[in-house]
Design a protein around this motif. Structure first.
Motif, PDB file in Angstrom:
ATOM      1  N   ILE A   1       0.958   5.513  -2.960  1.00 22.93           N
ATOM      2  CA  ILE A   1       2.240   5.735  -2.305  1.00 22.93           C
ATOM      3  C   ILE A   1       3.062   6.715  -3.131  1.00 22.93           C
ATOM      4  O   ILE A   1       2.937   6.791  -4.357  1.00 22.93           O
ATOM      5  CB  ILE A   1       3.040   4.434  -2.097  1.00 22.93           C
ATOM      6  N   THR A   2       3.915   7.456  -2.432  1.00 24.01           N
ATOM      7  CA  THR A   2       4.820   8.395  -3.095  1.00 24.01           C
ATOM      8  C   THR A   2       6.232   8.201  -2.553  1.00 24.01           C
ATOM      9  O   THR A   2       6.434   8.186  -1.330  1.00 24.01           O
ATOM     10  CB  THR A   2       4.372   9.850  -2.868  1.00 24.01           C
TER      11      THR A   2
ATOM     12  N   ALA B   1       9.784  -3.735 -15.452  1.00 16.77           N
ATOM     13  CA  ALA B   1       9.607  -2.297 -15.635  1.00 16.77           C
ATOM     14  C   ALA B   1       8.760  -1.717 -14.510  1.00 16.77           C
ATOM     15  O   ALA B   1       8.099  -2.441 -13.752  1.00 16.77           O
ATOM     16  CB  ALA B   1       8.953  -2.024 -16.980  1.00 16.77           C
ATOM     17  N   LEU B   2       8.759  -0.373 -14.416  1.00 18.51           N
ATOM     18  CA  LEU B   2       7.880   0.289 -13.461  1.00 18.51           C
ATOM     19  C   LEU B   2       6.428   0.021 -13.844  1.00 18.51           C
ATOM     20  O   LEU B   2       6.113  -0.159 -15.025  1.00 18.51           O
ATOM     21  CB  LEU B   2       8.148   1.798 -13.462  1.00 18.51           C
ATOM     22  N   PRO B   3       5.515  -0.030 -12.862  1.00 19.36           N
ATOM     23  CA  PRO B   3       4.099  -0.216 -13.199  1.00 19.36           C
ATOM     24  C   PRO B   3       3.614   0.840 -14.193  1.00 19.36           C
ATOM     25  O   PRO B   3       4.050   2.000 -14.136  1.00 19.36           O
ATOM     26  CB  PRO B   3       3.402  -0.077 -11.832  1.00 19.36           C
ATOM     27  N   GLU B   4       2.731   0.458 -15.098  1.00 19.72           N
ATOM     28  CA  GLU B   4       2.239   1.381 -16.130  1.00 19.72           C
ATOM     29  C   GLU B   4       1.574   2.613 -15.530  1.00 19.72           C
ATOM     30  O   GLU B   4       1.607   3.694 -16.116  1.00 19.72           O
ATOM     31  CB  GLU B   4       1.260   0.649 -17.057  1.00 19.72           C
TER      32      GLU B   4
ATOM     33  N   VAL C   1       3.458   7.500 -11.917  1.00 17.52           N
ATOM     34  CA  VAL C   1       3.594   8.910 -12.296  1.00 17.52           C
ATOM     35  C   VAL C   1       4.959   9.398 -11.808  1.00 17.52           C
ATOM     36  O   VAL C   1       5.266   9.305 -10.611  1.00 17.52           O
ATOM     37  CB  VAL C   1       2.465   9.768 -11.694  1.00 17.52           C
ATOM     38  N   LEU C   2       5.782   9.895 -12.744  1.00 18.99           N
ATOM     39  CA  LEU C   2       7.115  10.394 -12.398  1.00 18.99           C
ATOM     40  C   LEU C   2       7.163  11.902 -12.578  1.00 18.99           C
ATOM     41  O   LEU C   2       6.725  12.432 -13.590  1.00 18.99           O
ATOM     42  CB  LEU C   2       8.173   9.731 -13.284  1.00 18.99           C
TER      43      LEU C   2
END
Length: 329
Positions: A260-261, A283-286, A289-290
């Motif tokens: 997903i994006t 936290a965001l999942p490891e 990708v940002l």
């Protein structure tokens, strides 16, 4: 009974007793420090205080006397060994803390005991000095004057810097030093509830000369050789708080293993806002990708479900926030 003992044996017992008394002593202790303390002439302490700059190495030595040799133990705040310095230092004469941080300031105790009399305890207070980079935030208010049919625009520039000792602030507009009373259109004050932690520059009913570059200088008067720090903000007639939008519909329903994006873009704000993604819980999942305002999870799982928020901030007004729910079937 001693009358039955030979005189030589009595003398031997007496000598042994006096040697025991002569060579035993309860502990005494004093604390010394290596390196130079920061001197603050305007401060006067009635207690022993060792001041040190954050990031430097603290060394405290506990000098003890007594026989038998006293056992030494360092503690922080009376009663228990501190978890903020290495265990190897707790029982050594010298307590060493490399790269000391602000939370490690406080009162340190050296305790010496050898079973004779009461333990000997001395303490010293460690004061850690620091100055963080100042941050300027901007808030605007617009008031309508019905009689003259015009809008008054007032801007508040708030400067904040964490420090020890307390920080002193000064403001500049370009190269001009701004002082209270030096300009009728400018007011400088500290909110009563902040106890000197912030300084506000109020620009009343903005004039053309008020659109300029403003600098806030934070200073701790060079104690511990800590230099002043400055932050600048360019105020223009385009200065505005951020606004954003999400380029996806809420909610998003996906199957496990899918990618997903989430895309977030700015629709307003001057200066240009920065975009960050956060998750409502944890936290965001490891594997996230940002890139700019885009968040991608290559292979989603049920553990990644929840609410994700895009936040835009440019230190003008309040941050903008938009949220979206991800449902994993």
């Amino acid at each position: 009974m001693h009358e039955c003992l030979p005189a030589s044996l009595l003398k031997c017992f007496a000598d042994a007793f006096f040697r025991l008394v002569a060579f035993t002593a309860p502990p005494t202790v004093r604390i010394i420090h290596s390196g130079l303390a920061c001197n603050i002439e305007e401060e006067r302490y009635s207690e022993r205080v060792y001041t040190i700059r954050e990031g430097e190495t603290l060394e405290l030595t506990c000098l003890v006397t007594g026989h038998p040799r006293p056992q030494i133990r360092w503690t922080k705040t009376a009663g228990s060994a501190s978890d903020r310095f290495q265990d190897s230092s707790v029982f050594n004469e010298t307590l060493r803390i490399a790269n000391i941080q602000r939370h490690q300031g406080g009162r340190y105790y050296c305790k010496a005991e050898n079973g004779l009399g009461s333990p000997a305890i001395k303490s010293i207070r460690v004061d850690v000095y620091y100055l963080d980079d100042p941050v300027v935030t901007v808030h605007q208010s617009i008031g309508e004057s019905k009689e003259q049919f015009y809008y008054e625009r007032t801007v508040f520039l708030r400067c904040v810097a964490n420090s020890n000792p307390p920080v002193r602030y000064s403001w500049r507009r370009g190269q001009e030093v701004l002082l209270q009373g030096s300009d009728k259109g400018v007011e400088i004050y500290e909110p009563f509830f902040t106890q000197g932690e912030t300084k506000i520059l109020k620009l009343k009913n903005l004039r053309p000369q008020d659109y300029a570059n403003y600098s806030c200088i934070a200073s701790v008067r060079n104690v511990c050789n800590i230099s002043d720090k400055m932050v600048s903000f360019r105020l223009s007639n385009k200065t505005a708080s951020p606004s954003i939008k999400l380029l996806v519909d809420d909610p998003i329903v996906v199957n496990p293993g899918e990618a997903i994006t989430l895309a977030c873009v700015t629709t307003g704000g001057e200066p240009l806002p920065t975009l960050t993604w956060v998750r409502s819980v944890g936290a965001l999942p490891e594997k996230t990708v940002l890139k700019g305002g885009t968040l991608t999870i290559p292979t989603i799982s049920s553990d990644d479900a929840g609410t994700y928020s895009c936040i835009a901030n440019n230190n003008v007004g309040n941050p903008a926030k938009k949220s979206i729910n991800i449902i994993v079937r």
